[in-house]
Enzyme design. Structure first.
Site, PDB file in Angstrom:
ATOM      1  N   SER A 136       0.857  -1.203   0.000  1.00 58.82           N
ATOM      2  CA  SER A 136       0.000   0.000   0.000  1.00 58.82           C
ATOM      3  C   SER A 136       0.880   1.236   0.000  1.00 58.82           C
ATOM      4  O   SER A 136       1.981   1.216   0.581  1.00 58.82           O
ATOM      5  CB  SER A 136      -0.888   0.019   1.247  1.00 58.82           C
ATOM      6  OG  SER A 136      -1.533   1.278   1.352  1.00 58.82           O
ATOM      7  N   TYR A 149      -0.980  -0.042  10.443  1.00 65.65           N
ATOM      8  CA  TYR A 149      -1.184  -0.479   9.052  1.00 65.65           C
ATOM      9  C   TYR A 149       0.009  -0.067   8.188  1.00 65.65           C
ATOM     10  O   TYR A 149       0.559  -0.873   7.434  1.00 65.65           O
ATOM     11  CB  TYR A 149      -2.471   0.141   8.502  1.00 65.65           C
ATOM     12  CG  TYR A 149      -2.815  -0.261   7.083  1.00 65.65           C
ATOM     13  CD1 TYR A 149      -3.056  -1.596   6.755  1.00 65.65           C
ATOM     14  CD2 TYR A 149      -2.897   0.693   6.064  1.00 65.65           C
ATOM     15  CE1 TYR A 149      -3.373  -1.968   5.443  1.00 65.65           C
ATOM     16  CE2 TYR A 149      -3.216   0.334   4.763  1.00 65.65           C
ATOM     17  CZ  TYR A 149      -3.453  -1.002   4.454  1.00 65.65           C
ATOM     18  OH  TYR A 149      -3.758  -1.367   3.164  1.00 65.65           O
TER      19      TYR A 149
HETATM   20  N1  LIG Z   1      -8.819  -1.010  -0.734  1.00 66.38           N
HETATM   21  C1  LIG Z   1      -7.807  -0.183  -0.658  1.00 66.38           C
HETATM   22  O1  LIG Z   1      -7.980   1.058  -0.719  1.00 66.38           O
HETATM   23  C2  LIG Z   1      -6.399  -0.703  -0.539  1.00 66.38           C
HETATM   24  C3  LIG Z   1      -5.341   0.187  -0.775  1.00 66.38           C
HETATM   25  C4  LIG Z   1      -4.036  -0.268  -0.664  1.00 66.38           C
HETATM   26  C5  LIG Z   1      -3.796  -1.589  -0.334  1.00 66.38           C
HETATM   27  N2  LIG Z   1      -4.848  -2.455  -0.097  1.00 66.38           N
HETATM   28  C6  LIG Z   1      -4.519  -3.847   0.246  1.00 66.38           C
HETATM   29  O2  LIG Z   1      -5.160  -4.712  -0.670  1.00 66.38           O
HETATM   30  C7  LIG Z   1      -5.450  -5.971  -0.045  1.00 66.38           C
HETATM   31  C8  LIG Z   1      -6.921  -6.322  -0.254  1.00 66.38           C
HETATM   32  O3  LIG Z   1      -7.711  -5.278   0.272  1.00 66.38           O
HETATM   33  P1  LIG Z   1      -9.243  -5.084  -0.162  1.00 66.38           P
HETATM   34  O4  LIG Z   1      -9.522  -3.640  -0.082  1.00 66.38           O
HETATM   35  O5  LIG Z   1      -9.515  -5.812  -1.417  1.00 66.38           O
HETATM   36  O6  LIG Z   1      -9.972  -5.811   1.074  1.00 66.38           O
HETATM   37  P2  LIG Z   1     -11.467  -6.416   1.218  1.00 66.38           P
HETATM   38  O7  LIG Z   1     -12.355  -5.861   0.183  1.00 66.38           O
HETATM   39  O8  LIG Z   1     -11.798  -6.230   2.647  1.00 66.38           O
HETATM   40  O9  LIG Z   1     -11.241  -7.981   0.918  1.00 66.38           O
HETATM   41  C9  LIG Z   1     -10.391  -8.685   1.771  1.00 66.38           C
HETATM   42  C10 LIG Z   1     -10.156 -10.073   1.238  1.00 66.38           C
HETATM   43  O10 LIG Z   1      -9.171 -10.692   2.081  1.00 66.38           O
HETATM   44  C11 LIG Z   1      -9.728 -11.826   2.691  1.00 66.38           C
HETATM   45  N3  LIG Z   1      -9.250 -11.967   4.054  1.00 66.38           N
HETATM   46  C12 LIG Z   1      -9.417 -11.104   5.092  1.00 66.38           C
HETATM   47  N4  LIG Z   1      -8.846 -11.607   6.195  1.00 66.38           N
HETATM   48  C13 LIG Z   1      -8.307 -12.814   5.833  1.00 66.38           C
HETATM   49  C14 LIG Z   1      -7.613 -13.817   6.535  1.00 66.38           C
HETATM   50  N5  LIG Z   1      -7.343 -13.703   7.848  1.00 66.38           N
HETATM   51  N6  LIG Z   1      -7.231 -14.935   5.859  1.00 66.38           N
HETATM   52  C15 LIG Z   1      -7.526 -15.079   4.541  1.00 66.38           C
HETATM   53  N7  LIG Z   1      -8.192 -14.162   3.827  1.00 66.38           N
HETATM   54  C16 LIG Z   1      -8.573 -13.033   4.480  1.00 66.38           C
HETATM   55  C17 LIG Z   1     -11.234 -11.671   2.631  1.00 66.38           C
HETATM   56  O11 LIG Z   1     -11.809 -12.986   2.675  1.00 66.38           O
HETATM   57  P3  LIG Z   1     -13.369 -13.224   3.107  1.00 66.38           P
HETATM   58  O12 LIG Z   1     -14.171 -12.833   1.873  1.00 66.38           O
HETATM   59  O13 LIG Z   1     -13.479 -14.669   3.408  1.00 66.38           O
HETATM   60  O14 LIG Z   1     -13.643 -12.341   4.266  1.00 66.38           O
HETATM   61  C18 LIG Z   1     -11.393 -10.956   1.294  1.00 66.38           C
HETATM   62  O15 LIG Z   1     -11.340 -11.872   0.208  1.00 66.38           O
HETATM   63  C19 LIG Z   1      -5.050  -5.808   1.420  1.00 66.38           C
HETATM   64  O16 LIG Z   1      -3.753  -6.349   1.603  1.00 66.38           O
HETATM   65  C20 LIG Z   1      -5.020  -4.287   1.614  1.00 66.38           C
HETATM   66  O17 LIG Z   1      -4.148  -3.901   2.642  1.00 66.38           O
HETATM   67  C21 LIG Z   1      -6.133  -2.018  -0.199  1.00 66.38           C
END
Ligand SMILES: NC(=O)c1ccc[n+]([C@@H]2O[C@H](COP(=O)([O-])OP(=O)(O)OC[C@H]3O[C@@H](n4cnc5c(N)ncnc54)[C@H](OP(=O)(O)O)[C@@H]3O)[C@@H](O)[C@H]2O)c1
Length: 241
Positions: A136, A149
């Site tokens: 990130s 984070y």
């Molecule tokens: N969204 C943003 O703005 C953003 C920006 C920069 C970086 N990121 C990074 O991108 C990645 C994904 O974020 P996102 O925004 O797509 O999140 P999200 O929409 O909340 O989706 C999270 C995903 O991770 C899974 N997950 C959560 N906890 C887990 C665990 N303990 N073991 C296995 N799977 C787990 C969830 O599975 P379930 O469906 O089973 O709950 C879901 O598939 C993260 O690493 C985050 O830090 C996000």
């Protein structure tokens, strides 16, 4: 199709950025293991969507913050070409309210889980494989509310460079992709409307990133065309200034 005959594992492939990555890798011909922890139905939907488009995928449950469950996960996977360490979350509370549970929760998934998933994966990843860690732009610093984070993602970047040196001789690349704000559930929960508007205006394109913006970059890093990129952090934030 650039990833025919490749086998990929996407952690947290059931929703958000991971879902888009799973769909994108499958569209390039890869077989995709779609990992999830709580939302089995969402993971099944991803597999159904992949199969409806003529691709191949299977769900695999594991809480990546639990070392025992990571081990069980790799009991199911005998060979891999691509690992996308995507599972992660960010929680934001005032600096003086950060306690050990808050700290350990994020480090256990975002860092420890990613580290041990990678170590298990390297036992089954074939030469010429690809590892992509979802980091990130938060790693560059955040307010105190996002200190933990930010620290987890800085650790992901450091780990990315370190491990790339160990696996280079096998032709395996290891890279991090650092998105800016991306429209997902994690993002929706973390920020109010005013903050979202401000973040959109930070991009030269005046919008929030979409999951496909990130999935396309990950697919490129997994392709043969990216064989000379390793140990690097690719910043994907729409030109945040
Ligand atoms: N969204 C943003 O703005 C953003 C920006 C920069 C970086 N990121 C990074 O991108 C990645 C994904 O974020 P996102 O925004 O797509 O999140 P999200 O929409 O909340 O989706 C999270 C995903 O991770 C899974 N997950 C959560 N906890 C887990 C665990 N303990 N073991 C296995 N799977 C787990 C969830 O599975 P379930 O469906 O089973 O709950 C879901 O598939 C993260 O690493 C985050 O830090 C996000």
């Amino acid at each position: 199709m650039q990833l025919e005959n490749k086998i990929a594992l996407v952690t947290g492939g059931s929703r958000g950025i991971g879902r888009a990555i799973a769909l994108r890798l499958a569209s390039e011909g890869a077989f995709v293991w779609v990992n999830y922890t709580k939302h089995q139905e969402a993971a099944h939907e991803v597999v159904a969507q992949i199969e409806a488009a003529g691709g191949h995928a299977q769900t695999v449950h594991a809480d990546i913050s639990d070392l025992g469950q990571i081990e069980t996960l790799f009991g199911n996977i005998e060979a891999l070409d691509i690992l996308v360490n995507n599972a992660g979350y960010g929680d934001f509370v005032p600096f003086d309210k950060i306690d050990a549970a808050h700290f350990d929760g994020m480090f256990n998934l975002n860092v420890r889980g990613l580290f041990f998933t990678t170590r298990h994966a390297l036992r089954v990843i074939r030469d010429g494989g690809r590892i992509v860690n979802i980091s990130s732009i938060a790693s560059r610093g955040f307010s105190g509310e996002g200190a933990v984070y930010a620290s987890t993602k800085a650790a992901v970047n450091a780990f990315t460079t370190a491990i790339s040196k160990d696996v280079g001789a096998r032709g395996i690349t290891v890279n991090a992709v650092s998105p800016g704000p991306v429209q997902t559930e994690l993002f929706d929960v973390a920020f109010d409307d005013e903050a979202k508007k401000r973040m959109a205006s930070n991009s030269v394109f005046n919008r929030i990133g979409q999951t496909d913006d990130i999935a396309d970059i990950v697919a490129f890093l997994c392709s043969d065309g990216a064989r000379w990129i390793t140990g690097r952090e690719i910043v994907a934030d729409g030109g945040v200034i």
